[in-house]
Structures are given as structure tokens and as C-alpha cells.
Design an enzyme around this catalytic site. Structure first.
Site, mmCIF file in Angstrom:
data_model
loop_
_atom_site.group_PDB
_atom_site.id
_atom_site.type_symbol
_atom_site.label_atom_id
_atom_site.label_comp_id
_atom_site.label_asym_id
_atom_site.label_seq_id
_atom_site.Cartn_x
_atom_site.Cartn_y
_atom_site.Cartn_z
ATOM 1 N N PHE A 195 95.096 -49.830 24.459
ATOM 2 C CA PHE A 195 94.990 -50.651 25.945
ATOM 3 C C PHE A 195 95.345 -51.937 25.144
ATOM 4 O O PHE A 195 95.762 -52.775 26.748
ATOM 5 C CB PHE A 195 93.532 -49.972 25.867
ATOM 6 C CG PHE A 195 92.083 -51.005 26.888
ATOM 7 C CD1 PHE A 195 93.401 -50.803 28.417
ATOM 8 C CD2 PHE A 195 91.744 -51.093 26.255
ATOM 9 C CE1 PHE A 195 92.192 -51.515 29.430
ATOM 10 C CE2 PHE A 195 90.630 -52.076 27.285
ATOM 11 C CZ PHE A 195 90.935 -51.846 28.811
ATOM 12 N N TYR A 212 81.654 -47.990 13.259
ATOM 13 C CA TYR A 212 82.806 -48.858 13.009
ATOM 14 C C TYR A 212 83.234 -50.260 12.937
ATOM 15 O O TYR A 212 83.504 -51.282 12.688
ATOM 16 C CB TYR A 212 83.005 -48.162 14.608
ATOM 17 C CG TYR A 212 83.480 -48.703 15.762
ATOM 18 C CD1 TYR A 212 85.338 -49.318 15.581
ATOM 19 C CD2 TYR A 212 83.444 -49.622 16.739
ATOM 20 C CE1 TYR A 212 85.873 -49.759 16.374
ATOM 21 C CE2 TYR A 212 84.045 -50.493 17.455
ATOM 22 C CZ TYR A 212 85.722 -51.026 17.244
ATOM 23 O OH TYR A 212 85.573 -51.674 17.720
ATOM 24 N N ASN A 224 83.265 -56.255 25.867
ATOM 25 C CA ASN A 224 83.023 -55.418 26.671
ATOM 26 C C ASN A 224 84.312 -55.163 27.392
ATOM 27 O O ASN A 224 84.817 -55.709 28.898
ATOM 28 C CB ASN A 224 81.955 -54.743 27.479
ATOM 29 C CG ASN A 224 81.130 -54.274 27.163
ATOM 30 O OD1 ASN A 224 80.079 -54.653 26.025
ATOM 31 N ND2 ASN A 224 80.548 -52.550 27.026
HETATM 32 N N1 LIG Z 1 88.866 -51.719 23.799
HETATM 33 C C1 LIG Z 1 87.553 -52.411 23.804
HETATM 34 O O1 LIG Z 1 86.287 -52.308 24.485
HETATM 35 C C2 LIG Z 1 87.972 -53.328 22.134
HETATM 36 C C3 LIG Z 1 86.312 -53.811 22.101
HETATM 37 C C4 LIG Z 1 86.065 -54.484 20.869
HETATM 38 C C5 LIG Z 1 87.362 -54.315 19.884
HETATM 39 N N2 LIG Z 1 88.385 -54.274 19.871
HETATM 40 C C6 LIG Z 1 89.126 -53.819 19.246
HETATM 41 O O2 LIG Z 1 90.975 -54.037 19.850
HETATM 42 C C7 LIG Z 1 91.535 -53.454 19.155
HETATM 43 C C8 LIG Z 1 92.758 -52.306 20.152
HETATM 44 O O3 LIG Z 1 91.557 -51.997 20.995
HETATM 45 P P1 LIG Z 1 92.244 -50.739 22.325
HETATM 46 O O4 LIG Z 1 90.949 -50.530 22.944
HETATM 47 O O5 LIG Z 1 93.510 -50.641 22.418
HETATM 48 O O6 LIG Z 1 92.574 -49.152 21.685
HETATM 49 P P2 LIG Z 1 93.474 -48.185 21.398
HETATM 50 O O7 LIG Z 1 92.952 -46.948 20.724
HETATM 51 O O8 LIG Z 1 93.332 -47.988 22.453
HETATM 52 O O9 LIG Z 1 94.924 -48.623 20.557
HETATM 53 C C9 LIG Z 1 94.817 -48.907 19.478
HETATM 54 C C10 LIG Z 1 96.520 -48.519 18.934
HETATM 55 O O10 LIG Z 1 96.570 -48.761 17.199
HETATM 56 C C11 LIG Z 1 97.286 -48.266 16.765
HETATM 57 N N3 LIG Z 1 96.449 -47.352 15.539
HETATM 58 C C12 LIG Z 1 95.910 -47.234 15.176
HETATM 59 N N4 LIG Z 1 95.484 -46.918 13.930
HETATM 60 C C13 LIG Z 1 96.769 -46.800 13.786
HETATM 61 C C14 LIG Z 1 97.514 -47.012 12.210
HETATM 62 N N5 LIG Z 1 96.565 -46.500 11.351
HETATM 63 N N6 LIG Z 1 98.637 -47.676 12.373
HETATM 64 C C15 LIG Z 1 99.500 -48.050 13.601
HETATM 65 N N7 LIG Z 1 98.928 -47.595 15.126
HETATM 66 C C16 LIG Z 1 97.702 -47.249 14.927
HETATM 67 C C17 LIG Z 1 97.476 -46.309 18.284
HETATM 68 O O11 LIG Z 1 97.425 -45.173 18.033
HETATM 69 C C18 LIG Z 1 96.770 -47.069 19.330
HETATM 70 O O12 LIG Z 1 97.895 -47.194 20.477
HETATM 71 C C19 LIG Z 1 90.569 -52.288 18.152
HETATM 72 O O13 LIG Z 1 91.200 -53.132 17.077
HETATM 73 C C20 LIG Z 1 89.589 -52.564 18.528
HETATM 74 O O14 LIG Z 1 88.814 -52.243 17.822
HETATM 75 C C21 LIG Z 1 88.750 -52.956 21.350
#
Ligand SMILES: NC(=O)c1ccc[n+]([C@@H]2O[C@H](COP(=O)([O-])OP(=O)(O)OC[C@H]3O[C@@H](n4cnc5c(N)ncnc54)[C@H](O)[C@@H]3O)[C@@H](O)[C@H]2O)c1
Length: 356
Positions: free
Chosen positions: A12, A183, A212
Site C-alpha cells: 500500500f 507489532y 494513521n
Molecule cells: N498502513 C499504515 O497505516 C502504517 C502505519 C504505520 C506504519 N506502517 C508501516 O509501513 C510499512 C508499509 O506498510 P503497508 O501498509 O504498505 O503494508 P502492506 O502489507 O500493504 O505492504 C507491505 C509489503 O511488504 C511485503 N513484504 C512483507 N514482508 C516481506 C519480506 N519479508 N520480504 C519482502 N517483502 C515483504 C508485502 O508483500 C507487501 O507488499 C510497514 O513497515 C508498516 O509497518 C504502516
């Protein structure tokens, strides 16, 4: 312009970073394992990247061959890959720790091996636990976890030592870290590993504590999804969003395009930082809204009224809102998407299909 690797670049937030980085003229490569609980057909995702001319390495950050191929010739790594969300139960713990803690350690070891010294890592507001509060007489205080009996009685705000509800404020980066679930522990570990890597190798690291995040391409209704996506999915089914507690939980909702912008500003900043540096920044919109406001903003466009249920989840924090002043002062980044416009567009923006 740099040669940039985005781990988790098919996700995302990663996809928004990739779009923005290409528009800004960077040479971009993606490393993504296309987790089966995140993505549908992996071949379709790979074909989509290829069609857009984006170099794509399909592999896990913990696999050395894939990682080294992805890191080859790169100037700066933007590490987004992680297992996200609150999880279903404690059976998720090993996958969180392996994907996020070990995953980051492998990325950093690979960067050390290939002599890559610039990192931006995705962290989260969850590192703070409950947000910043003062007592009714203005004393700063860290509230303990809320008690089930208070929540059952509808007393949702944390209570101070004088028996009065605490007053929520904006948390800044100097606050103590207080992760309250697995987490959150892994996001703290990722930051601390990045800091240790910088010290050991002379590298330069920026950790971005996203608040968020919402916007197009958000995952649909899964046990791991954020509240904006749960409400958006309800509306897509023609149902009113169900708001837990009394809807007065305060949050900072930041648009995914703004988060991408913060990453690009940080990528540029790692070039100018001194060797052996680690800096954390909150990434929020800078404006406070309640979960009730957000439900109403999305539901209103579909002619629906949110339902406030009084239900609760024990692990949820009551209020957490950020001061994003440090990133504005030091990197010149500010969110640009305003809440009303962002939510109006989000109400009918496409979501990523749920896969399980
Ligand atoms: N969505 C939110 O509101 C939010 C808030 C705070 C932090 N984050 C952080 O932002 C980052 C991205 O989150 P997102 O919402 O886009 O999540 P998401 O699940 O949409 O994207 C994560 C991507 O990482 C890939 N992935 C996971 N583990 C992997 C691995 N071991 N090797 C290679 N690829 C791997 C997945 O296939 C996926 O495409 C994350 O680190 C998350 O902790 C997200």
C-alpha cells in the site's frame, strides 16, 4: 537523483513511494515477497510492474540471493517490507518477529556487505503506546493500560491519579517509547536495529513514524486492516460503519501520498546527514480528528450514518496524535492533503482486494 531500492514496494505505502520516486526522477527497484496474505496473483503484480518499466525482484528480504540482487548498485534503501497490523492473536508473534526484526537485520547486514550507507525505514506511531497526556492540573503523565472494568462501564478515557480523566495532547519524538503489542515491539526493534547499524557502519538512517495512513490502494477488510479501511469496506457493502467506544478517540489521519512525500524528503536528507546518524520523525497531517469524525466523513458521501457501538478492543489505545513539527523544521516536509478532501476521495477510491 539516486538509485533507490524500495523493499515492500508492491504494498500500500511502498507503491505510493515508488510512484512518487519515479515521478521525481529516481531510478527505482522493488524487492517484495508478495506475501500470500497480502497479495492475490503474484504474476499479475509482477507483470504490472514490468509493464510500467519498474525493476522488480520477487523475493524475501531474508533470502540472501534475492536481497543481494536487489541491493546491487543501489545508493539508498527505503525499507517498507513488514508484516503489518495488530494481528489476530499471539500465534502471529513468530511471523511478526521474523518478518520485521530479523527481516530488518538481514537488510542492514546486506547493506553493510554491499557498502550502502543510506536508509529510510518505516516505523509507526505504535512505538509510543498511549499518546501524550496531562492530568487535570497540567502535569505530564504516562497512563497505564486501560482497565477492562472501566471500559465495560463506558469510561474510555484514561484516568489520572486524582481520579479525573486525563487530557490528551500531541506526542513528539522525545517521548519515551512504550510499545504495547507484538507489532509495536517489532517497530521499536526495527528502529533500534537501524540505529545500531548506523553506529557500527557509519551509516545514516531516518525512521518515519507514520500515523494513521489512508488512501487509495489500502487493504480491504482483513484482521490486519486499519480503521479507515474497515469503515471504507463497510460502506462498499452498503453498511454503516460501526464505531467502537464513543467515537471520541483522537487520531491523526495522514494521506498515503503525503507519506510518500515524507519518504522522498527523507531519502534526500540521508545524503546530507553526518555519518553515523539516526533520526526519527513523526509523519502526521498535523491536525487532530476523532474516529467518529472520520466515520462520518466517509459515510456521509454514501448517505449513511455511522453507528456508535460502545464496544472496545482491549489492546486499542484511546488517543494518539502527533506533533509533526520536527520533520517540518528539519526536512521542510508538511502534509498537503486536507482531511475533508482526502476522505471524500477515499470514500470511493479502490481498495486492494482481500485475499484471505
Ligand atoms: N498502513 C499504515 O497505516 C502504517 C502505519 C504505520 C506504519 N506502517 C508501516 O509501513 C510499512 C508499509 O506498510 P503497508 O501498509 O504498505 O503494508 P502492506 O502489507 O500493504 O505492504 C507491505 C509489503 O511488504 C511485503 N513484504 C512483507 N514482508 C516481506 C519480506 N519479508 N520480504 C519482502 N517483502 C515483504 C508485502 O508483500 C507487501 O507488499 C510497514 O513497515 C508498516 O509497518 C504502516
Amino acid at each position: 537523483m539516486s538509485r533507490l531500492l524500495v523493499t515492500g514496494g508492491a504494498g500500500f505505502i511502498g507503491s505510493a513511494i515508488v510512484r512518487r520516486a519515479i515521478a521525481d526522477g529516481h531510478e527505482v527497484r522493488v524487492l517484495d515477497s508478495l506475501r500470500a496474505d497480502v497479495h492475490g496473483d503474484p504474476q499479475a503484480v509482477i507483470a504490472d510492474h514490468e509493464a510500467r518499466g519498474i525493476a522488480f525482484v520477487h523475493g524475501d528480504v531474508r533470502e540472501r540471493v534475492a536481497l543481494d540482487a536487489a541491493l546491487d548498485g543501489i545508493d539508498v534503501v527505503c525499507h517498507q517490507a513488514a508484516k503489518v497490523g495488530l494481528g489476530v492473536d499471539f500465534q502471529d508473534a513468530p511471523d511478526y518477529v521474523s518478518s520485521n526484526d530479523a527481516g530488518t537485520a538481514y537488510v542492514l547486514a546486506g547493506m553493510d556487505r554491499l557498502g550502502i550507507g543510506r536508509l529510510v525505514v518505516a516505523s509507526s506511531m505504535v512505538v509510543y503506546g498511549e499518546g501524550a497526556y496531562t492530568t487535570s492540573t497540567g502535569e505530564p503523565v504516562r497512563p497505564p493500560a486501560r482497565r477492562r472494568e472501566d471500559l465495560d462501564a463506558g469510561r474510555f478515557d484514561p484516568i489520572g491519579p486524582d481520579g479525573q480523566p486525563l487530557v490528551p495532547g500531541l506526542i513528539d519524538e522525545s517521548a519515551a517509547l512504550d510499545p504495547r503489542n507484538v507489532y509495536a515491539q517489532t517497530k521499536v526493534a526495527q528502529e533500534q536495529l537501524a540505529s545500531s547499524w548506523a553506529r557500527a557502519t557509519g551509516g545514516r538512517a531516518v525512521a518515519l513514524r507514520y500515523h494513521n495512513v489512508y488512501g487509495p490502494g489500502m487493504p480491504a477488510n482483513t484482521p490486519y486492516a486499519g480503521v479507515a479501511s474497515l469503515f471504507r469496506s463497510a460502506i462498499a457493502r452498503g453498511e454503516a460503519p460501526r464505531v467502537f467506544e464513543d467515537g471520541a478517540q483522537r487520531r491523526d489521519f495522514v494521506h498515503v501520498d503525503d507519506v510518500a512525500g515524507a519518504n522522498l524528503a527523507s531519502i534526500a536528507a540521508t545524503d546530507a546527514l553526518p555519518d553515523d546518524s539516526f533520526r526519527a520523525y513523526n509523519v502526521g497531517s498535523g491536525t487532530v480528528h476523532t474516529i467518529g469524525d472520520m466515520a462520518a466523513a466517509i459515510a456521509g458521501t454514501a448517505g449513511l450514518e455511522p453507528v456508535v457501538t460502545g464496544e472496545y478492543r482491549l489492546g486499542d489505545v484511546r488517543h494518539v496524535t502527533a506533533s509533526s513539527a520536527r520533520i517540518a523544521d528539519e526536512l521542510g516536509w508538511r502534509a498537503e492533503v486536507d482531511f475533508e478532501r482526502g476522505m471524500r476521495e477515499f470514500a470511493d477510491a479502490p481498495l486492494r482486494a482481500a485475499v484471505r
